[in-house]
Every structure is written in C-alpha cells, then in structure tokens.
Design an enzyme around this catalytic site. Structure first.
Site, PDB file in Angstrom:
ATOM      1  CG  ASN A 143      -6.214   9.254   4.905  1.00  0.00           C
ATOM      2  OD1 ASN A 143      -7.108   9.598   5.740  1.00  0.00           O
ATOM      3  ND2 ASN A 143      -6.138   8.136   4.166  1.00  0.00           N
TER       4      ASN A 143
ATOM      5  CG  ASN B 295      -5.490   5.818  -0.958  1.00  0.00           C
ATOM      6  OD1 ASN B 295      -5.315   6.558  -2.004  1.00  0.00           O
ATOM      7  ND2 ASN B 295      -6.346   4.768  -0.940  1.00  0.00           N
TER       8      ASN B 295
ATOM      9  CG  HIS C 139      -2.308   1.032   1.332  1.00  0.00           C
ATOM     10  ND1 HIS C 139      -1.979   2.116   0.162  1.00  0.00           N
ATOM     11  CD2 HIS C 139      -3.368   1.043   1.654  1.00  0.00           C
ATOM     12  CE1 HIS C 139      -3.163   2.680   0.385  1.00  0.00           C
ATOM     13  NE2 HIS C 139      -4.098   1.942   1.148  1.00  0.00           N
TER      14      HIS C 139
HETATM   15  C1  8OZ Z   1     -11.400   3.773   3.700  1.00  0.00           C
HETATM   16  C2  8OZ Z   1     -11.654   3.958   5.057  1.00  0.00           C
HETATM   17  C3  8OZ Z   1     -10.441   3.818   5.677  1.00  0.00           C
HETATM   18  C4  8OZ Z   1      -9.241   3.347   5.110  1.00  0.00           C
HETATM   19  C5  8OZ Z   1      -7.463   3.434   1.901  1.00  0.00           C
HETATM   20  C6  8OZ Z   1      -7.081   1.825   3.542  1.00  0.00           C
HETATM   21  O1  8OZ Z   1      -7.819   4.393   1.382  1.00  0.00           O
HETATM   22  C7  8OZ Z   1      -7.979   2.799   3.126  1.00  0.00           C
HETATM   23  C8  8OZ Z   1      -9.188   3.064   3.942  1.00  0.00           C
HETATM   24  C9  8OZ Z   1     -10.341   3.450   3.052  1.00  0.00           C
HETATM   25  O2  8OZ Z   1      -6.411   3.129   1.162  1.00  0.00           O
END
Ligand code: 8OZ
Length: 368
Positions: free
Chosen positions: A238, A181, A178
C-alpha cells in the site's frame, strides 16, 4: 528448549501452542456483518495457539474494501459473537484485528461519499476492491484529505471503543492493533505518507504519537495483557515507505515495552512476499533486542513465509510465536499437519477474496 507445539503465555492469554493464524482478509462479510459461515471458518482453525481475525474496521471511516467486516454496529458485534462462541466451543483463543485503513479507501466506501482520511493529502499508489454489479473489482484508491489535529482524539477514542466492544460485547480474548501494511497508523509512522508539520509529523516521536496514543487508550480500556500489535517495518504494501525504518521502529517498540502488551507481531520483509529486500535492509534481531532491553515482556511473534523448519529455527532463536498466513487458508488443521509432517493443501488464489464456502470452509482436514 520449547518447541512449536508447547504452550506459551502471551500477556493474559495462555496459548496451547506457538502456531498462530495470521490475519487474512477474505471479503466475505456483506454489509460488514460476519455471516454464520465465518464462525464455521474460524472454528475449523481453532487448534491454533491463537487465531487473529481478518482486519476489521473500527468505524465506517476506517473501511477501505468491499465486504470486509466491521466492529462498530450491533449486527456486526452479534456476528462476531457467533464467531467467538464457535471458536471457544472448539477450545480456541481469538483476538480481533482493529483496522483503520486511512487513505487506502475509496470515496464510495466512505460516509456520505467523502474523501478518505490520511496524515497528509497524498494519494497512495495502490488499489482497493469495490463491488461493481456484485463483482469484486480493483480500483485505484481515492485522493485523501489530511486529518485536522482536532480530529485525532476522536480516532483514538474510536480505537478504545472498538477494543471495549470486542472484549465486552463480542467475546474476544483480546485485540491486535493493525499498525502495519500502509494503513492509518503506519501512514502516520512513515515519512513517505506523513508530511505533517504539527505534533503528529516530523521527528520520529511525533510520527509515532498517534499509534502510541491509540495503543495506550486500548491498554487503558482492556488491559495490556489482552492487547497485541502488528508492525511491518519495511513492507512496500500500500505504498508504505520510510527513509530510516530502523530508528523509527526501535523507538516504537521501546515505547511499547512500557505498556505490558500480550505480544508484538512483526512482518519480516514484504507482506506476503519476499522476506529479504536488498533495497530495504532491516535488522529484526536488533528490534527485538531494543524491545527486551526496554523491559518489554510480551511474546515476540514473527511472520512471513514460514514453513515448519523455519518456524522451529525461529523458536530456537527466541521467537515465542509464529504466524502462518496462506498455509492457514488451505489447512484448517495446520497444527496437526506440522506436528506430523503431513503434506499441506495448496491455497487457491482465485477464492482468497470474496465468494462463499468454496475455497473458504471446504479445504480438507486430515482424517484421524
Ligand atoms: C489483503 C487484501 C486486503 C487487505 C493487510 C488488511 O494487508 C490487509 C489486506 C490484505 O493488512
């Protein structure tokens, strides 16, 4: 010309079609342990060419939300083993998304109630979810502390260990890093969240260092052919922001091109939102070209708001895999629905995050 429904090779993984289930956070893993219901949920969706699990914490420090799963404890790994067996029994392939949230966390979720960690001590203007009296509740993220450079080898090691556990113990076909985001690796990449003055901050090659070190460590442990990565060049998710995403991400994919990855997974635009953001332009064709020109042979996976027509056009334009998010929440048999032009069930927002079977394993499948 291949279609969406033709098989494709992604590194070591031979996928039976080009429809991918995108990673989807569902907050149904109390104590970070995947419950039996989760095995049923993923197995229902096993006709996808590839399932990518919901983001899964590689360590307690990497946790940022209530009831998201982990991959660092024995019971967590046992829970995932149940999931991978169910998916394999149904003929599917599944990789786990390796997640460290960095600053997108809260003291209450951290070891000993400590501060979340980040490249720099800059609080993300975003929220996380805690359980208050058992009720999922949005709260602002806590102020993080900047990681010492001496702590970074341990984080790289943790990614490596999680990848090994994923493949050797939990039975996954591979992992997805990952890198998107606004979580830890993306925080290091982007100038808005990385104000460091050491080897991990400043110029692009420094900001990309942690992501590349973690990726190399994983590739070294399990092989590039079982490793994918997700990137989101311009998402505002975020509080992610970089002043010059085009050269940053072209540098990143050129370095990744040397590692023999199974796939590169790109979120186009704002995660789960607008594909075009006039204030954040980005040339995705140039990004792919940079990867291929540098020798990158991995499958090219695209994501964000695709329907069948867009997906078919993307395959025609040279994408290898299309990741579907929200459609997969509501349509376990999405491949069959796309193939037959059947209508899609609509996902229910109220049951996205947390709860039980309702809105999780109870969406109807077409009768055969
Ligand atoms: C939605 C709510 C919480 C986490 C991401 C892991 O956006 C997430 C995530 C998505 O990659």
């Amino acid at each position: 010309m291949p279609t969406l429904f033709d098989p494709v090779q992604a590194g070591d993984l031979l996928l039976r079609n080009r429809v991918v289930m995108a990673p989807l956070t569902r907050n149904r893993a109390p104590d970070a342990i995947p419950p039996p219901l989760m095995a049923e949920y993923y197995a229902q969706r096993a006709t996808a060419g590839l399932l990518i699990t919901e983001a899964t914490a590689i360590s307690h420090q990497g946790q940022g939300y209530a009831d998201v799963p982990g991959l660092y404890g024995t019971e967590q790994l046992d829970g995932w083993k149940r999931v991978t067996e169910a998916v394999h029994d149904a003929g599917g392939k599944i990789v786990v998304q390796l997640w460290h949230v960095g600053r997108v966390s809260h003291n209450e979720l951290q070891p000993n109630g400590g501060k979340p960690v980040a490249p720099s001590a800059i609080t993300a203007k975003t929220k996380t979810v805690l359980l208050r009296d058992g009720v999922p509740t949005f709260v602002p993220t806590s102020e993080p502390r900047a990681l010492d450079a001496e702590e970074l080898p341990e984080i790289v090691h943790t990614y490596r260990a999680a990848a090994l556990n994923a493949v050797q113990t939990a039975g996954f076909d591979g992992v997805e890093i990952h890198g998107a985001n606004g979580y830890l690796l993306d925080q290091f990449l982007k100038s808005g969240s990385n104000h460091r003055t050491d080897d991990y901050g400043g110029p692009i090659r420094n900001r990309a260092r942690l992501l590349l070190e973690a990726t190399r460590a994983i590739v070294d442990a399990i092989g590039g052919g079982r490793t994918g990565i997700r990137l989101s060049p311009v998402t505002p998710a975020n509080d992610a922001f970089d002043e010059h995403p085009q050269p940053l991400f072209e540098y990143v994919v050129k370095q990744l091109a040397k590692l023999g990855l199974a796939y590169v997974h790109i979120i186009e635009g704002a995660t789960g939102g607008a594909r075009e953001m006039p204030e954040r332009p980005f040339d995705y064709a140039a990004l792919k070209q940079a990867y291929r020109a540098a020798g990158g042979k991995g499958a090219w996976m695209v994501n964000n708001g695709y329907d069948k027509a867009m997906a078919e056009q993307a395959v025609t334009d040279g994408a290898d895999l299309i990741a579907f998010g929200k459609p997969y929440i509501a349509n376990p048999d999405l491949v069959q629905r796309l193939r037959t032009d059947a209508p899609l069930n609509r996902p229910d927002q109220k049951t996205f995050y947390g709860g039980g079977a309702e809105g999780y394993t109870d969406y109807e499948e077409l009768s055969n």
